[in-house]
Design a protein around this motif. Structure first.
Motif, short mmCIF file in Angstrom:
data_model
loop_
_atom_site.label_atom_id
_atom_site.label_comp_id
_atom_site.label_asym_id
_atom_site.label_seq_id
_atom_site.Cartn_x
_atom_site.Cartn_y
_atom_site.Cartn_z
N ARG A 241 0.83 -1.21 0.00
CA ARG A 241 0.00 0.00 0.00
C ARG A 241 0.86 1.26 0.00
O ARG A 241 1.02 1.95 1.00
CB ARG A 241 -0.97 0.01 1.18
N HIS A 243 2.05 5.09 -0.63
CA HIS A 243 1.43 6.40 -0.50
C HIS A 243 1.89 7.30 -1.65
O HIS A 243 2.74 6.93 -2.46
CB HIS A 243 1.80 7.04 0.84
N VAL A 291 -3.00 6.97 0.66
CA VAL A 291 -2.66 5.71 0.01
C VAL A 291 -3.11 5.75 -1.46
O VAL A 291 -4.22 6.19 -1.77
CB VAL A 291 -3.32 4.52 0.74
#
Length: 433
Positions: A241, A243, A291
């Motif tokens: 995940r 950013h 995210v």
């Protein structure tokens, strides 16, 4: 007739005049210059012609003198004159209430785009979709269905044979074609789910098949990063995940050889929604470092912020911010401030296209459907308390500061012009004497 008699007496008081006027008001006998007084009489005539000419210019020529811009009175008149004001703008005095309204304005934040995805329901970055390229490896025991040479193992052997299928492209409908397995709809599946589906298809055709699936080219779980980065590219996302600052860094980061990151804007496009924030804001506010989701587009824009200064200042200029924040007081001081001999410190104006939300809160009418509207903010620098307000009034990109001319500026300009014209004559008269 009386006018000409008066002018004659004014211009030639020491000359002997014989005025004979007909019905056409004709001056027949003009001044007969005496030999001894000829020079003095001509000097007096020159002085009086200059005086009368200067008076006529004073009455009719002041408005034709060049100026750097309008006065406070002219700006106020233009705001209420529909013939001169093509834009419906208002003049708003800078006061504490205005500062509070402007300070409360919040631009669209990246966190608002991420509102639908909580930590309990994070987006997946391991699903398969159209455009992906898959690598499928099949391990078999005993009879090798996918062995290139048709090899088979002896009964009871524990040796396995690995076969790599040619890369499989997921078509636009989300399907792939597996040899001996037929067509499979794989869009939305994870690699583990697809491996299980292929194993089930081969269960009765191969002895104890085991399947591994790997995404070679991940189009579905990727974002596009472009603009002012060193390596514009498609960045694959992982279950880790990433950013927004992560994907910018993976694309090489901003090109700092151009300017500092205060002058970079990050534009994020997600689900047909667009939001922009300064890169520095994202770095300083972790909540905006959201995210990434598959399909996001991140553009890094080098956009040096600037403001312009016109009117009665030390110089007409366009200045860049060069700092994260800039106040109106700092902007005025950079241009040298109002000139004592020309400026009207009561009338410092800032021209801006303000957001419709702020204009409504200020009581300014806004056209239907308009997102911005013109407005002029006025600062009275003769009031000492307004210097504190100028330190809280934040500048924005493309703001225009105008320092109005003083009303008396025309007179001083005209006086200087007359002095320039008359000085040679006065000098010549003194030389004659």
């Amino acid at each position: 007739m009386a006018f000409w008699v008066y002018v004659s007496a004014l211009l030639w008081p020491d000359c002997h005049l014989d005025h004979n006027f007909s019905c056409g008001v004709t001056l027949t006998n003009f001044c007969l210059l005496k030999t001894l007084d000829e020079v003095l009489c001509r000097t007096r005539k020159s002085r009086r012609f200059a005086a009368i000419g200067g008076g006529l210019l004073l009455l009719a020529g002041c408005n034709s003198l060049p100026e750097s811009g309008p006065t406070e009175r002219q700006i106020n008149q233009a705001a209420h004159d529909p013939k001169r004001s093509t834009l419906d703008y208002r003049i708003i005095q800078v006061n504490p209430d205005l500062i509070d309204i402007l300070a409360s304005q919040v631009p669209p934040l990246f966190s608002s785009l991420d509102a639908g995805h909580s930590l309990h329901n994070p987006p997946r970055n391991d699903t398969i979709g159209p455009g992906d390229i898959l690598q499928v490896s099949i391990y078999e025991v005993g009879s090798a269905l996918f062995s290139p040479n048709g090899m088979s193992m002896s009964a009871g052997a524990n040796t396995s044979m690995a076969s790599n299928l040619p890369p499989l492209n997921v078509d636009g409908n989300g399907n792939i074609e597996v040899p001996f397995g037929g067509q499979l709809y794989v869009s939305g599946m994870t690699t583990n789910q697809l491996a299980e589906a292929i194993t089930l298809r081969l269960k009765w055709k191969s002895q104890s098949p085991q399947v591994l699936v790997r995404i070679v080219s991940d189009i579905t779980n990727s974002v596009i990063v472009y603009g002012g980065v060193r390596e514009p590219n498609r960045i694959p996302l992982t279950p880790n995940r990433e950013h927004i600052l992560d994907v910018i860094a993976l694309a090489g980061g901003e090109d700092r050889t151009v300017q500092s990151d205060e002058d970079y804007i990050v534009r994020l496009t997600r689900d047909e929604k667009v939001a922009e924030l300064p890169l520095k804001t994202i770095e300083n506010d972790p909540a905006q470092n959201i995210v990434m989701q598959p399909g996001d587009r991140v553009q890094l824009i080098y956009q040096p912020r600037s403001f312009s200064v016109f009117g009665a200042s030390e110089r007409v200029t366009q200045e860049q911010f060069t700092t994260p924040d800039l106040t109106m007081a700092e902007a005025i001081s950079r241009s040298g401030g109002p000139i004592d001999s020309r400026a009207d410190p009561n009338a410092i104006y800032l021209f801006r296209f303000e957001s419709a939300d702020v204009l409504k809160r200020l009581g300014v009418p806004v056209d239907k459907g308009a997102t911005v509207g013109p407005v002029i903010y006025q600062l009275d620098m003769m009031n000492p308390s307004n210097y504190f307000l100028a330190q809280r009034f934040m500048m924005r990109d493309h703001d225009i500061i105008y320092i109005a001319n003083a009303s008396s500026n025309k007179f001083y300009k005209f006086f200087g012009l007359i002095s320039t014209l008359v000085s040679p004559g006065i000098t010549a008269a003194w030389m004659v004497k």
